[in-house]
Design an enzyme around this catalytic site. Structure first.
Site, PDB file in Angstrom:
ATOM      1  N   ASN E 166       0.805  -1.242   0.000  1.00  0.00           N
ATOM      2  CA  ASN E 166       0.000   0.000   0.000  1.00  0.00           C
ATOM      3  C   ASN E 166       0.828   1.276   0.000  1.00  0.00           C
ATOM      4  O   ASN E 166       0.603   2.172   0.816  1.00  0.00           O
ATOM      5  CB  ASN E 166      -0.866   0.025   1.281  1.00  0.00           C
ATOM      6  CG  ASN E 166      -2.279  -0.476   1.031  1.00  0.00           C
ATOM      7  OD1 ASN E 166      -2.736  -0.514  -0.103  1.00  0.00           O
ATOM      8  ND2 ASN E 166      -2.954  -0.862   2.097  1.00  0.00           N
ATOM      9  N   GLY E 256     -10.660   1.398  -1.965  1.00  0.00           N
ATOM     10  CA  GLY E 256     -10.893   0.188  -1.186  1.00  0.00           C
ATOM     11  C   GLY E 256     -10.955  -1.087  -2.022  1.00  0.00           C
ATOM     12  O   GLY E 256     -11.178  -2.169  -1.475  1.00  0.00           O
ATOM     13  N   ASP E 259      -8.278  -3.440  -0.916  1.00  0.00           N
ATOM     14  CA  ASP E 259      -8.536  -3.961   0.439  1.00  0.00           C
ATOM     15  C   ASP E 259      -9.598  -5.057   0.403  1.00  0.00           C
ATOM     16  O   ASP E 259      -9.497  -6.048   1.132  1.00  0.00           O
ATOM     17  CB  ASP E 259      -8.994  -2.821   1.359  1.00  0.00           C
ATOM     18  CG  ASP E 259      -7.984  -1.681   1.408  1.00  0.00           C
ATOM     19  OD1 ASP E 259      -6.778  -1.948   1.281  1.00  0.00           O
ATOM     20  OD2 ASP E 259      -8.410  -0.524   1.539  1.00  0.00           O
TER      21      ASP E 259
END
Lengths: 317, 317, 317, 317, 317, 317
Positions: E166, E256, E259
């Protein structure tokens, strides 16, 4: 003292959220929008100082329009009027095949009574560019005269005059428009015109390159920009024709695309950019505008630069 | 065939949410509102059949107004016009000491050109009551004439005529109003008037009871209702004066209170209620209206009954 | 060149709609708010020219604050910073007994690093009044110094200095505040202070008239205004004490009431009004402010005049 | 007296804004939606008079549904019930690959108890077309009978009967559906059916042309329309099969597409258009519907005409 | 006792509605978002039990974040802090070519002071997987140490450690990141990394398969997943490289996505799925996430299953 | 293991914004609300651990309710059902004289089929208090039995049983209620009852003190709390009667006031507070609740403490 002075009507724009219909909407989003102030904002955001001049009713609605334009960073220098309406327009976004529908409600406005003698022409004479569009003379006989007079004042002051034809069939007929506009053309240095208007209003024929060439030759413009919507634009300058493609864009709101283009083009030209470079920035500003709800290109120079350099970014974090 | 036919302009009402200012609002709530259609809706909801007649532009905005009125249960019978604007008004709620501010934008409307001959007078002649208000003749010379002609048509058909003076200083001066209205008075059976207007527009003097009495005596009304805002209303009928207090209410929107009062009063009278009873229902409908956002008294007869009987309820579950 | 120059931090104000709780809100309303710019706006709207100066991050958030302030009509003259946060505050309106709760998030801001040498002091020296408040020196040691330096610069330029104590217990302790503020007092001409702060922060005792008198005598102020919330204000000037009651008001948002008061007071004084008149206008502006959501008194001079003359209006149409 | 009478349940549709999830939404957008009233509205908007009949609870929710349908211009003629729920459905728009998810909450509704004898059959017998869909008999055994009885009444009155199969797997199994529907088919003149349902529910095989042909031959329909979603539709009439492509569209809401298609098809047929022309208008209405949030095709005949003629427009101003 | 424990910062995410600009927005939508809690939610929704641990200010803002995470079904086990800010980030969705822009406001947060000794390590040691991402050590020197210590604690407890690189250029430079991360790598079992980060931050070269292979060989990971945005992902495991394409999706919010992918991958692996199967579910969860506004994959296992099996559905009713 | 276990139905609450009418609303605000979960949340927020148990449909709507309750900090332990509806209620806030109107839509719910054997009674037996209200047995014969069985289980576990009569005339008649409730009373330790219900449902007479006394004497309660709305509450305990006034409050939403009262009362009693102290906290929680939109008392213990100590605060900054 601003680099650019733009004159025209700015309306209160009322539009239902999303794709909702005017016929059933129970909320309107409110914004200020008008071709000339849109151009002024786009020019300011691209990097020059811009002022919008107009005549506005001394009401909460008139003040609301001026407040919003001030928030975008331009100067406003308006004649406050105790008579006449604040122009409004209702805008419905439909997508295909419904399209985008604008309903003008701009009769009996304060601006329609604006005479040249009501304005201080000094800022126009001291500006580097004076801009207005074909919408202004379409609004009233008074404004037809005022447009001519302000263009004349600009020329007297050695100010470049720029003009976007912006033909609106809901305001006047092609004949009326042609008649009025061709009388104004001798006072104009930089002309922006949609290819469609060059054909349907002015009666020219041919592809955009030919249209640009003919317009440039027939009248005494220094620069002619022929816009082609999603297919980009053509500029004729010093006898040379330059091509610019449009950037791909996710369209949130198509209104004001041309104004963003014109504002950025003028700004870059004033900064000394050559015509192809100015066209590139104009196309980038136009592409960014389409991603922004509302009439106005609330962009930054950095964003325009980024599109010109890299075609934009996906996620910045 | 409706019990009540009401004639007048219904505007698009544009108001910022809550207490927001027009000068900075970026959303407007949209509603249809006009004194005469407000009265028609209140009458319908109280229990009779009502029709609103008008002249409306054939645009999404005009259709939106008609659609909304239809949703409230009244019939609409409109002349669709291809010319003229849809009237609008901007409304800002301020609370004390800012007050509620209405900005009319109703010039050049379609309705201002409405002539009596454009309407089918049969429904007016067959109705039991024809209603319009002092706003209608204030809108244009044409409407001044049309108002007189429609009142005349009603009288010819044995239809009771009811009229709310509804003086609006933003539309005309007291002198113009007095001049016009007193000419209409001979054609009117039931007059509703604010005590303030009886004094400031018609030049009467005295307390509301005296005003009612003088109006009833001087002109040939069968009934005169003098409204006093938060202090209730007075009705003069057959030489007798009746008092009605206002109900306490949590005000969400004061606009249309008088129209709710008048609509419920007419409805109950048509149902055969005596004047004191009709006043009681009118006051209840007015109190309920103030709890409802928008111009219109979207109430039920059950709710009005409950207020009359018990003064309302706290939590019903 | 503005009549009033105000220096201070303006935050992004984030508040849940209506009475919603921060703890569960999924939307925030966004506004710009800060004591000094609030004062500048109120002064401008009352009738003088005002400029707000500050240091602001060169980010969309910083630009958003500046854009909004420009929309209210004041000039903004900011140092754009590439370091430091944009201050924010979260505001929850609760009503009784929950109250209004402000959560500051103003650490590490750009403005906290602002030094006097970063600003052009000419506009301050040429202004008729320079204003800041006790919030500014509470924000950082650097700003403590900058506040002193800018007050000094103003005095050098024959500019009147005005200062609102504005004690915020969430920013510093009473002792720190007293220590800092009493050092600044010799450079201040017009002091505004809440009676509560005069007692709890400066340690004075007595009723508001006594507080005003003591403050005026002990320090070298020309004017001292002691505010008492809903009970109005007291002004001491030339040894005379003047009383002003607060106007009744429907409160939509209490934040910024004092700033509206101070801005209008300064504006009227600059226009030549005597102290009692200025107090009256200040109280009217404060009452109007409370009806308006947000920090800022977006009022007109006509509205303030109307409250002073008639105590406001109910429905204007 | 309407050209078209449609019978069925109209639900309150509750959907989170945009792409939000039901599971976390804190606001729902509210609309009225039901296959039969959707068809009635589409037919009315295309140019004929339509009435929707149903049984509705006498509650604010029931009134809300009726109010909204009235606003679209159709007549409503409902049996008000003091028992039974107002049906609702929750709708979540997801886009690919999440899809659009409808959660029905239509148990124990008032409409489920509607018997034919509760309705005035005169308007059905005098209408030119009576319409209902396969959803109606799926809702309750009572409605199964009522559907049959109303179709019978229509036939007795020389009224054409039209029926959309509209199979909903969340209401009944293919077997139940087939069993019930094939018993109704002898009373139906015009059948609309999705190709998928012809296969999965009725057990036919082949391409859509074959399906139309088989259905037309096997039962005694005058017209069979087989819809194919984004691939258009097929109509069998007098032994001839006609093809219609779907128009390209920016989809804001896919719900109600088929109903818009059917309503416009019926309306044009009633106006005398031949089958291919009616199909073209049906496809245009369906395409426009998809651009409009909500169940209902709130279009104008001019817009449908424009799509048929030019495929829609980009910006109209 | 949860299967997965995730540690990291969760911010308050503030974003203007739709495509609005931060610079002019007057409303923000509020959500909780952070890479590690996003992963925890995705894992929980896919089928395992997950806990998020962090340090959070004891303020309405901190509680708001925790409340929202709890609503998604995960456990939260936080150290409540009386110092330090709640981190926020401002997010603007632009579409092409404007892109999605995140402005972090996460200085001086409570979490930045979190030390390993403040947490109960038992749940970490008893979990089957401990997860954190490269954002955590980027937030402060303290968190750099805490990350290392918690990874160590996990390893001591026989808990698998999973880590998503990330990389965020707005938090640290590639050099700082590389330096810190490579020191953490020996304590990590499962690495997730964007191909771009493998190149620009870690300095690897080659296509994604080569990147996965090199990473797997050079460090001691059991599994390496290299993500390639819209082009899917690659996993290296036991020396074998597996390819997974991305599913087509209508993107409502790209934030997201990674994720969701990681959370679903971990969950399926814990459920015993082999790497290709886990990749398939991860891609499906990621595709579904993109249809959902906000940071979080508020999906159900049934929906993920449906995408894996059929690629989603159009209308379910 | 929670201190308090509460059993009952929690509905999806759908309410138009502000004072809008259900009959015309086009948006609903969505919340979870139910007497028993409201009590659980209030108790948790006051300081003890609470669990809500129920039976909920396994749909997005059922999950939405559970998600929201989890977000408030309580535990949820639900039987997921594949049959039965999610109960909803429609709520309209009207102010005086319109009142607040709740329309229940809670037929055929999943919870109505909940049997005691579906729940794990261990947590009930281990809790310190088990709570349910008179709404639960009103929902179905099954729930009548389940309520009795769960109360019995609690008593077997030495768990105190608390019960709020909560009579709802829209659910059952006074006779049915009295009949059912008096059978449950022998299993109840702490009874909460509105004075109005004691009279109208149970048939007692006298002032609230007398009602409390009679109830306490006639049945075998340890504590009886008689609530009187805006006039506070009375508690009978050990033969002594205690009075508590209500705090003044700006009411944003009256729903749930009693539940907040009861939850806080139980929580403080469990913390060992004597009856008068518990009443004081209960009244403070109730006052705070009224300032908060929604069913639920999303307060903090600090806020309750502040009201008890100082009656709340005006602006905190």
């Amino acid at each position: 003292m601003s680099d650019l002075v733009a004159f025209g009507e700015t309306m209160l724009r009322l539009s239902p959220p999303g794709n909702d219909r005017l016929e059933s909407a129970d909320r309107f989003e409110v914004q200020a929008g008008g071709a000339e102030s849109n151009v002024a904002v786009a020019a300011q955001r691209t990097g020059i100082d811009a002022t919008w001049i107009s005549k506005v009713p001394e009401t909460p609605l008139g003040r609301r329009v001026v407040n919003e334009l001030r928030s975008y960073g331009i100067e406003t220098d308006v004649v406050w009027s105790h008579r006449g309406r604040q122009g409004t327009y209702y805008l419905e976004h439909g997508g295909d095949p419904r399209g985008t529908n604008a309903i003008y409600d701009r009769e009996n406005t304060a601006v329609a009574t604006a005479e040249a003698r009501e304005f201080d022409v000094e800022p126009i004479r001291e500006a580097r560019v004076f801009f207005t569009s074909g919408i202004t003379p379409a609004l009233s006989p008074t404004l037809r005269e005022t447009t001519a007079n302000l263009l004349k004042a600009a020329r007297q002051g050695d100010t470049t005059t720029a003009f976007d034809v912006n033909y609106r069939r809901k305001l006047w007929s092609p004949d009326e428009a042609q008649n009025t506009l061709t009388k104004l053309f001798p006072g104009i240095d930089v002309l922006v015109i949609a290819a469609r208007d060059a054909r349907d209003v002015l009666g020219f024929e041919g592809d955009p390159r030919q249209l640009a060439h003919q317009l440039g030759s027939q009248f005494d413009f220094t620069t002619v920009v022929v816009t082609r919507g999603e297919r980009g634009a053509i500029a004729w300058h010093d006898g040379v024709v330059h091509d610019q493609e449009a950037y791909e864009t996710d369209t949130a709101d198509p209104i004001g695309t041309g104004d963003a283009f014109t504002g950025a083009f003028i700004a870059r030209r004033l900064e000394g950019a050559d015509v192809p470079t100015a066209l590139e920035y104009a196309a980038a500003a136009a592409a960014l505008k389409r991603t922004i709800p509302g009439d106005v290109a609330l962009v930054t120079r950095e964003e325009i630069d980024a599109v010109v350099k890299e075609g934009g970014q996906e996620i910045s974090r």
